[in-house]
Design an enzyme around this catalytic site. Structure first.
Site, PDB file in Angstrom:
ATOM      1  N   HIS A 147      24.998  38.497  28.435  1.00 50.38           N
ATOM      2  CA  HIS A 147      25.375  37.089  28.379  1.00 50.38           C
ATOM      3  C   HIS A 147      24.139  36.247  27.536  1.00 50.38           C
ATOM      4  O   HIS A 147      23.511  35.610  27.769  1.00 50.38           O
ATOM      5  CB  HIS A 147      25.221  36.375  29.440  1.00 50.38           C
ATOM      6  N   ARG A 159      21.990  24.889  27.181  1.00 49.70           N
ATOM      7  CA  ARG A 159      22.945  25.662  26.775  1.00 49.70           C
ATOM      8  C   ARG A 159      23.720  24.947  25.322  1.00 49.70           C
ATOM      9  O   ARG A 159      24.098  25.341  24.313  1.00 49.70           O
ATOM     10  CB  ARG A 159      24.281  25.852  27.690  1.00 49.70           C
ATOM     11  N   ASP A 217      20.223  35.598  39.882  1.00 55.12           N
ATOM     12  CA  ASP A 217      21.716  35.271  39.613  1.00 55.12           C
ATOM     13  C   ASP A 217      22.122  35.876  40.583  1.00 55.12           C
ATOM     14  O   ASP A 217      21.536  36.492  41.653  1.00 55.12           O
ATOM     15  CB  ASP A 217      22.145  36.320  38.156  1.00 55.12           C
ATOM     16  N   GLN A 246      23.160  32.329  27.336  1.00 58.90           N
ATOM     17  CA  GLN A 246      22.419  31.949  28.431  1.00 58.90           C
ATOM     18  C   GLN A 246      20.975  32.333  27.958  1.00 58.90           C
ATOM     19  O   GLN A 246      20.054  31.497  28.303  1.00 58.90           O
ATOM     20  CB  GLN A 246      22.914  32.411  29.733  1.00 58.90           C
ATOM     21  N   ARG A 294      34.836  34.829  26.187  1.00 59.09           N
ATOM     22  CA  ARG A 294      34.135  35.365  27.503  1.00 59.09           C
ATOM     23  C   ARG A 294      35.302  36.258  28.259  1.00 59.09           C
ATOM     24  O   ARG A 294      36.330  35.879  28.371  1.00 59.09           O
ATOM     25  CB  ARG A 294      34.206  33.989  28.461  1.00 59.09           C
ATOM     26  N   CYS A 329      21.112  31.200  35.690  1.00 55.41           N
ATOM     27  CA  CYS A 329      21.728  30.565  34.934  1.00 55.41           C
ATOM     28  C   CYS A 329      22.958  29.879  35.535  1.00 55.41           C
ATOM     29  O   CYS A 329      23.633  28.992  34.711  1.00 55.41           O
ATOM     30  CB  CYS A 329      22.649  32.017  34.292  1.00 55.41           C
TER      31      CYS A 329
HETATM   32  N1  NVA Z   1      26.343  37.254  36.063  1.00 46.96           N
HETATM   33  C1  NVA Z   1      27.273  36.056  36.376  1.00 46.96           C
HETATM   34  C2  NVA Z   1      26.761  35.156  35.309  1.00 46.96           C
HETATM   35  C3  NVA Z   1      27.716  33.877  35.435  1.00 46.96           C
HETATM   36  C4  NVA Z   1      27.403  32.896  34.582  1.00 46.96           C
HETATM   37  C5  NVA Z   1      28.615  36.625  36.217  1.00 46.96           C
HETATM   38  O1  NVA Z   1      28.994  37.265  35.462  1.00 46.96           O
HETATM   39  O2  NVA Z   1      29.458  36.215  36.998  1.00 46.96           O
HETATM   40  N1   CP Z   2      26.033  30.104  32.988  1.00 44.67           N
HETATM   41  C1   CP Z   2      26.861  29.979  32.794  1.00 44.67           C
HETATM   42  O1   CP Z   2      27.541  30.753  31.870  1.00 44.67           O
HETATM   43  O2   CP Z   2      27.794  28.973  33.331  1.00 44.67           O
HETATM   44  P1   CP Z   2      29.535  29.068  33.416  1.00 44.67           P
HETATM   45  O3   CP Z   2      30.045  30.070  34.094  1.00 44.67           O
HETATM   46  O4   CP Z   2      29.740  27.890  34.168  1.00 44.67           O
HETATM   47  O5   CP Z   2      30.112  29.151  32.027  1.00 44.67           O
END
Ligand code: NVA
Ligand code: CP
Length: 300
Positions: A131, A287, A219, A134, A104, A259
């Site tokens: 992502h 997930r 989101d 997800q 990540r 998500c």
């Molecule tokens: N769009 C959000 C998703 C978090 C799971 C981010 O990138 O922070």
């Molecule tokens: N939806 C998601 O990826 O959550 P986290 O940021 O908690 O991993």
């Protein structure tokens, strides 16, 4: 260097994705029936987190344990990743020890570069661009509640962000129609939109996007890395809140997904998030199951 990677939904064929989701549903059933299934005994997954996470970390870690293996959490604070060791070198070293790597991070190029130098499968656990894990959970959740998503209409309301980009790829791979409503200047990247052709429609009115929608998704308005913009984005995105009035304009039995984590009463009202059309808790749970199917597919 012949490993399969999962950096975006386009890395698997539509058939492979469908098979994977069916396997996820099967693994979920087996788990709930108490069956032990450990095809990844003695296998390890390295998890590199340059951004925070609850669901991704816990689902991969739990998934590896349930499959008989082990996951290790690596943060830039206490590894050499944070001290400038080249990504290529980290990839070469890690992949000589572990059986798969989940990353990540910020720039998508980083996971691509890692994968290019990794001899084991690399999984994108979220980048600024995509992502995909997800989306496996979201598509599994739809399949469980409504069956095949082919031909359905999905409305994305809010920021044209990494999740939105992954929904665009999902529209291509699962063959659904996607209406995207964003404020001007917050549309998804045209390099992601264009290959989807006329399956994807861009709009500036949330109401137009949700009309006839079978699934409404949103989101956060400011993603990780955009914290400083959070205040300014409140005004820009106000008209894109998913609230009871907006959801009522969608199809009668439309589902709602997010998500998570959600900012309650910001991008989605509490009433919608906790309401009867929301499937966000199934989505979060999935997930675990979807990624177990992914790990099995990539590693076994
Ligand atoms: N769009 C959000 C998703 C978090 C799971 C981010 O990138 O922070
Ligand atoms: N939806 C998601 O990826 O959550 P986290 O940021 O908690 O991993």
């Amino acid at each position: 260097m012949h490993s399969r990677h999962f950096l975006s939904l386009l890395d698997l064929s539509p058939d492979e994705l469908r098979t994977l989701l069916l396997r996820a549903i099967e693994l979920k059933k087996h788990l709930k029936a108490g069956q032990v299934h450990t095809p990844l005994a003695r296998k390890t997954l390295a998890m590199i987190f340059d951004k925070s996470s609850t669901r991704t970390r816990v689902s991969f870690e739990t998934g590896m344990i349930q499959l008989g293996g082990q996951a290790m959490f690596l943060s830039p604070r206490d590894t050499q990743f944070g001290r400038g060791e080249p990504i290529e070198d980290s990839a070469r070293v890690l992949s000589r020890m572990v059986d798969a790597v989940m990353i990540r991070t910020f720039e998508h190029d980083r996971v691509e570069m890692f994968a290019a130098h990794s001899s084991v499968p690399v999984i994108n656990g979220l980048t600024d661009l995509y992502h995909p894990c997800q989306l496996l959970a979201d598509m599994q959740t739809w399949l469980e509640h409504r069956g095949d998503i082919r031909g359905a209409t999905v409305a994305w309301v809010g920021d044209g962000n990494n999740m939105c980009h992954s929904y665009i790829n999902a529209a291509r791979q699962f063959d659904f129609r996607l209406n995207i409503a964003c404020p001007e200047n917050y549309f998804p990247k045209s390099s992601v939109v264009k290959p989807a052709g006329d399956r994807v429609q861009l709009m500036t009115e949330a109401a137009a996007a949700v009309e006839h929608a079978d699934l409404v998704v949103t989101d956060v308005w400011a993603s990780m890395g955009q914290e400083k913009e959070h205040g300014a984005r409140q005004d820009v995105f106000r008209a894109f809140q998913v609230n009871e009035a907006l959801l009522a304009m969608a199809s009668r039995d439309a589902l709602f997904m997010h998500c998570l984590p959600a900012h309650r009463n910001e991008e989605v009202t509490e009433g919608v998030l906790d309401g009867p059309q929301s499937v966000v808790w199934d989505e979060a749970e999935n997930r675990l199951h979807a990624q177990k199917a992914l790990l099995e597919f990539l590693i076994v």
